[in-house]
Design a protein around this motif. Structure first.
Motif: not given
Length: 131
Positions: A22-34, A110-119
């Motif tokens: 759930a935390g990594l999904t929320l990080l991915l949502i934040f990253s999409v909004w970047l 999900i970790g790879a996608v969330a962290i990659g999208m954030m970067l």
């Protein structure tokens, strides 16, 4: 004798793994909004956010509506520590695997996608902000 034969066996992931997903999904949502800009960017970020929230809450809703298992009730009321669970085994349809291995397999995609999208999003904003 197999040294794994006397380890505790579970049939579901530890609640901490679900919280991490759930935390990594929320990080991915934040990253999409970047990446959201004006107009269509905000619209597409809203659509992706809705899709990700749906994928986050739909399995939980189905689990709550579906039949309850004795182990599920016991694990919810008195969960083992993550340390104890990860040193035990998880019984899957394909056989047994260690709890640590199951955690790694559940969190890696999900970790790879969330962290990659954030970067990518931070890099995108750094480049676009410099122009």
């Amino acid at each position: 004798m197999d040294p794994r034969s006397n380890r505790p066996v579970s049939t579901e992931l530890h609640p901490a793994v679900f919280k991490a997903i759930a935390g990594l999904t929320l990080l991915l949502i934040f990253s999409v909004w970047l990446f959201a800009g004006d107009g269509y960017g905000e619209f597409l970020a809203s659509v992706v956010t809705g899709f990700l929230l749906l994928t986050l809450f739909l399995p939980r809703t189905l689990w709550r509506v579906g039949g309850k298992h004795a182990e599920s009730d016991e694990m919810r009321q008195n969960p083992p520590t993550f340390h104890d669970w990860s040193h035990g085994d998880l019984h899957t349809g394909g056989g047994r695997m260690s709890g640590a291995e199951a955690t790694l397999e559940a969190l890696t995609p999900i970790g790879a996608v969330a962290i990659g999208m954030m970067l990518f999003g931070l890099l995108f904003n750094a480049i676009m902000g410099a122009q």
